[in-house]
Design an enzyme around this catalytic site. Structure first.
Site, PDB file in Angstrom:
ATOM      1  N   SER A  90       0.845  -1.191   0.000  1.00 27.68           N
ATOM      2  CA  SER A  90       0.000   0.000   0.000  1.00 27.68           C
ATOM      3  C   SER A  90       0.879   1.238   0.000  1.00 27.68           C
ATOM      4  CB  SER A  90      -0.894   0.017   1.244  1.00 27.68           C
ATOM      5  OG  SER A  90      -1.551   1.265   1.395  1.00 27.68           O
ATOM      6  N   TYR A 127      -1.848  -0.641  10.439  1.00 30.78           N
ATOM      7  CA  TYR A 127      -1.881  -0.991   9.009  1.00 30.78           C
ATOM      8  C   TYR A 127      -0.609  -0.508   8.323  1.00 30.78           C
ATOM      9  CZ  TYR A 127      -3.614  -1.287   4.198  1.00 30.78           C
ATOM     10  OH  TYR A 127      -3.783  -1.578   2.866  1.00 30.78           O
TER      11      TYR A 127
END
Length: 236
Positions: free
Chosen positions: A137, A150
Site C-alpha cells: 500500500s 496498518y
C-alpha cells in the site's frame, strides 16, 4: 498448464486479479474466509474456461499458510504464481490500539505472506516462470493518521519483499511489489469515507498490472509499482 494462488480472492482486488489470471490462461486457487463468496468467484473463473479451487482459510492462524500451499499444490500438482493480496485494517489512534489489534493485522498483512512464500518456495523452484507478487500500500511509504498498525504491517511487507527479491533472484524467481493508493473496495470505503468514490482506483486497474507482470518476458524488470489516485499529488 499454469497455476496461481491468490489470497483474499473472494472480493475486491483479489477477485479482479484471480479473474485476470484466469483470462491469461491460469488455473487459480483463491483463499478467503467467506466460503459462499469464494464459490461465486470460482464460478466466474470456470465461466472463463479455467479450473478454480476455493480454499476457505483464516490467515490469522499460524498453520494457515502451510495448509493453503499443501491444498493448492495437492490439487493442481504445481505452482507458478503466488499473489499475496489478503489484507485487513483498522482506523483509530495508536493509543487506542490493543495488542490483539496489532497481532491480528500483522498476522494477515505481514506474517502470512512471509510464510506463504516460504511454503511455496519448493514448488516455485520447479516452475519455468515463477512469480511472487505482494500487494502492499502507499500507506507503507506515507504515514496516514489513524492507520498506525496498518502502515506498520505494510512497511513490514515492503521490507520483506525487498529482501525476498534479492534472495530468490539466483533461482530465477521474479518478485514484484504493488503499492496502490485508495482502491474501490469494501475495506477502503469503510476506513476512508472522506474519499469520493469516483476518485478511487478500480480493482481492475490493479489486475491490469498483474497481466503485464505475468506476460512480460523481457530483460527489464519493474520491481515496484506505486499507484496513486489521479486526484493525488504526483511524486508525493
Amino acid at each position: 498448464m499454469k497455476v496461481a494462488i491468490v489470497t483474499g480472492g473472494s472480493r475486491g482486488i483479489g477477485r479482479a486479479i484471480a479473474l485476470e489470471l484466469a483470462q491469461n490462461g491460469y488455473e487459480v486457487a483463491i483463499t478467503g474466509r467467506d466460503t459462499e463468496q469464494l464459490k461465486k468467484v470460482i464460478a466466474e473463473i470456470e465461466s472463463i474456461g479455467q479450473k478454480g479451487l476455493a480454499i476457505t482459510a483464516d490467515l490469522t492462524h499460524n498453520h494457515t499458510p502451510e495448509a493453503i500451499i499443501k491444498e493448492a499444490t495437492g490439487h493442481f500438482k504445481q505452482l507458478d504464481v503466488l499473489v499475496n493480496c489478503a489484507g485487513i485494517t483498522m482506523s483509530g489512534s495508536f493509543t487506542d490500539t490493543g495488542i490483539e489489534d496489532w497481532e491480528r493485522i500483522f498476522n494477515v498483512n505481514a506474517r502470512a505472506p512471509f510464510f506463504l512464500c516460504k511454503e511455496a518456495m519448493p514448488f516455485l523452484k520447479k516452475s519455468k516462470k515463477a512469480i511472487i507478487i505482494n500487494i502492499a500500500s502507499v500507506v507503507g511509504f506515507k504515514g496516514y493518521i489513524y492507520q498506525s498498525v496498518y502502515a506498520s504491517s505494510k512497511h513490514a511487507l515492503t521490507g520483506f519483499t525487498k529482501v525476498l527479491a534479492k534472495e530468490v533472484q539466483p533461482l530465477g524467481i521474479r518478485v514484484h511489489l504493488i503499492s496502490p493508493g485508495g482502491v474501490a473496495t469494501e475495506m477502503v470505503t469503510r476506513v476512508r469515507p472522506d474519499i469520493h468514490p469516483e476518485e478511487l482506483i478500480q480493482p481492475e486497474e490493479i489486475a491490469e498490472i498483474i497481466r503485464y507482470i505475468v506476460n512480460s518476458n523481457g530483460n527489464g524488470i519493474i520491481d515496484h509499482f506505486y499507484i496513486r489516485r489521479f486526484s493525488g499529488l504526483p511524486f508525493d
